[in-house]
Design a protein around this motif. Structure first.
Motif, PDB file in Angstrom:
ATOM      1  N   THR A   1       0.851  -1.193   0.000  1.00 59.74           N
ATOM      2  CA  THR A   1       0.000   0.000   0.000  1.00 59.74           C
ATOM      3  C   THR A   1       0.886   1.241   0.000  1.00 59.74           C
ATOM      4  O   THR A   1       2.050   1.179   0.407  1.00 59.74           O
ATOM      5  CB  THR A   1      -0.894   0.041   1.255  1.00 59.74           C
ATOM      6  N   PRO A   2       0.347   2.373  -0.438  1.00 62.32           N
ATOM      7  CA  PRO A   2       1.136   3.600  -0.375  1.00 62.32           C
ATOM      8  C   PRO A   2       1.601   3.937   1.047  1.00 62.32           C
ATOM      9  O   PRO A   2       2.730   4.383   1.244  1.00 62.32           O
ATOM     10  CB  PRO A   2       0.183   4.673  -0.901  1.00 62.32           C
ATOM     11  N   THR A   3       0.775   3.680   2.038  1.00 60.38           N
ATOM     12  CA  THR A   3       1.131   3.963   3.425  1.00 60.38           C
ATOM     13  C   THR A   3       2.304   3.109   3.885  1.00 60.38           C
ATOM     14  O   THR A   3       3.255   3.609   4.493  1.00 60.38           O
ATOM     15  CB  THR A   3      -0.083   3.737   4.351  1.00 60.38           C
ATOM     16  N   ALA A   4       2.270   1.821   3.593  1.00 62.14           N
ATOM     17  CA  ALA A   4       3.350   0.920   4.004  1.00 62.14           C
ATOM     18  C   ALA A   4       4.649   1.239   3.270  1.00 62.14           C
ATOM     19  O   ALA A   4       5.731   1.238   3.875  1.00 62.14           O
ATOM     20  CB  ALA A   4       2.948  -0.531   3.760  1.00 62.14           C
ATOM     21  N   LEU A   5       4.566   1.536   1.981  1.00 63.95           N
ATOM     22  CA  LEU A   5       5.768   1.874   1.216  1.00 63.95           C
ATOM     23  C   LEU A   5       6.374   3.176   1.722  1.00 63.95           C
ATOM     24  O   LEU A   5       7.588   3.289   1.871  1.00 63.95           O
ATOM     25  CB  LEU A   5       5.456   1.970  -0.275  1.00 63.95           C
ATOM     26  N   SER A   6       5.545   4.141   2.016  1.00 64.74           N
ATOM     27  CA  SER A   6       6.017   5.413   2.554  1.00 64.74           C
ATOM     28  C   SER A   6       6.728   5.216   3.891  1.00 64.74           C
ATOM     29  O   SER A   6       7.785   5.802   4.144  1.00 64.74           O
ATOM     30  CB  SER A   6       4.840   6.381   2.722  1.00 64.74           C
ATOM     31  N   ALA A   7       6.184   4.373   4.758  1.00 68.40           N
ATOM     32  CA  ALA A   7       6.815   4.088   6.048  1.00 68.40           C
ATOM     33  C   ALA A   7       8.168   3.405   5.856  1.00 68.40           C
ATOM     34  O   ALA A   7       9.132   3.724   6.563  1.00 68.40           O
ATOM     35  CB  ALA A   7       5.894   3.220   6.904  1.00 68.40           C
ATOM     36  N   LEU A   8       8.260   2.483   4.917  1.00 66.63           N
ATOM     37  CA  LEU A   8       9.527   1.815   4.632  1.00 66.63           C
ATOM     38  C   LEU A   8      10.569   2.811   4.135  1.00 66.63           C
ATOM     39  O   LEU A   8      11.713   2.809   4.600  1.00 66.63           O
ATOM     40  CB  LEU A   8       9.322   0.705   3.589  1.00 66.63           C
ATOM     41  N   ILE A   9      10.187   3.675   3.212  1.00 68.38           N
ATOM     42  CA  ILE A   9      11.124   4.667   2.673  1.00 68.38           C
ATOM     43  C   ILE A   9      11.575   5.631   3.762  1.00 68.38           C
ATOM     44  O   ILE A   9      12.770   5.943   3.871  1.00 68.38           O
ATOM     45  CB  ILE A   9      10.483   5.408   1.482  1.00 68.38           C
ATOM     46  N   ARG A  10      10.645   6.104   4.597  1.00 65.36           N
ATOM     47  CA  ARG A  10      11.024   7.007   5.699  1.00 65.36           C
ATOM     48  C   ARG A  10      11.988   6.328   6.658  1.00 65.36           C
ATOM     49  O   ARG A  10      12.970   6.927   7.109  1.00 65.36           O
ATOM     50  CB  ARG A  10       9.784   7.484   6.451  1.00 65.36           C
ATOM     51  N   SER A  11      11.750   5.062   6.978  1.00 67.79           N
ATOM     52  CA  SER A  11      12.637   4.320   7.882  1.00 67.79           C
ATOM     53  C   SER A  11      14.029   4.153   7.281  1.00 67.79           C
ATOM     54  O   SER A  11      15.037   4.318   7.971  1.00 67.79           O
ATOM     55  CB  SER A  11      12.047   2.943   8.197  1.00 67.79           C
ATOM     56  N   ALA A  12      14.089   3.839   5.993  1.00 72.10           N
ATOM     57  CA  ALA A  12      15.387   3.678   5.333  1.00 72.10           C
ATOM     58  C   ALA A  12      16.153   4.996   5.304  1.00 72.10           C
ATOM     59  O   ALA A  12      17.351   5.036   5.596  1.00 72.10           O
ATOM     60  CB  ALA A  12      15.190   3.137   3.921  1.00 72.10           C
ATOM     61  N   LYS A  13      15.469   6.084   4.969  1.00 71.37           N
ATOM     62  CA  LYS A  13      16.120   7.396   4.921  1.00 71.37           C
ATOM     63  C   LYS A  13      16.633   7.825   6.295  1.00 71.37           C
ATOM     64  O   LYS A  13      17.643   8.501   6.402  1.00 71.37           O
ATOM     65  CB  LYS A  13      15.162   8.450   4.375  1.00 71.37           C
ATOM     66  N   ALA A  14      15.913   7.444   7.341  1.00 70.14           N
ATOM     67  CA  ALA A  14      16.302   7.815   8.706  1.00 70.14           C
ATOM     68  C   ALA A  14      17.388   6.919   9.275  1.00 70.14           C
ATOM     69  O   ALA A  14      17.870   7.140  10.381  1.00 70.14           O
ATOM     70  CB  ALA A  14      15.076   7.800   9.614  1.00 70.14           C
ATOM     71  N   GLY A  15      17.768   5.862   8.530  1.00 63.49           N
ATOM     72  CA  GLY A  15      18.820   4.974   8.987  1.00 63.49           C
ATOM     73  C   GLY A  15      18.359   3.892   9.943  1.00 63.49           C
ATOM     74  O   GLY A  15      19.166   3.166  10.509  1.00 63.49           O
ATOM     75  N   ARG A  16      17.050   3.760  10.133  1.00 68.28           N
ATOM     76  CA  ARG A  16      16.540   2.781  11.089  1.00 68.28           C
ATOM     77  C   ARG A  16      16.647   1.332  10.578  1.00 68.28           C
ATOM     78  O   ARG A  16      16.399   0.394  11.324  1.00 68.28           O
ATOM     79  CB  ARG A  16      15.092   3.097  11.449  1.00 68.28           C
ATOM     80  N   LEU A  17      17.043   1.146   9.319  1.00 71.23           N
ATOM     81  CA  LEU A  17      17.194  -0.194   8.762  1.00 71.23           C
ATOM     82  C   LEU A  17      18.647  -0.543   8.487  1.00 71.23           C
ATOM     83  O   LEU A  17      18.933  -1.628   7.965  1.00 71.23           O
ATOM     84  CB  LEU A  17      16.377  -0.327   7.476  1.00 71.23           C
TER      85      LEU A  17
END
Length: 66
Positions: free
Chosen positions: A44-60
């Motif tokens: 979903t757009p919501t789940a993909l957005s959360a994944l991208i935000r987490s990756a950009k923030a370094g949480r992954l």
């Protein structure tokens, strides 16, 4: 399944390491890699957005370490 246009990521260069994205409708996003075009991830757009935000923030970042 409806057909839709696949768009190559602007971050993908030339060659075989390309990410493609497609939206079936406003609630369904599909992702595939050029190396395995028959393998499609649906989200979903919501789940993909959360994944991208987490990756950009370094949480992954810890996932890429052995």
């Amino acid at each position: 399944m409806r057909t839709s246009q696949w768009q190559k990521s602007s971050f993908s260069g030339e060659g075989n390491a390309c990410l493609y994205v497609s939206a079936l409708d406003s609630a369904t996003i599909r992702l595939r890699e050029s190396d395995e075009p028959d393998t499609i991830l649906t989200t979903t757009p919501t789940a993909l957005s959360a994944l991208i935000r987490s990756a950009k923030a370094g949480r992954l970042d810890h996932l890429g370490t052995a």
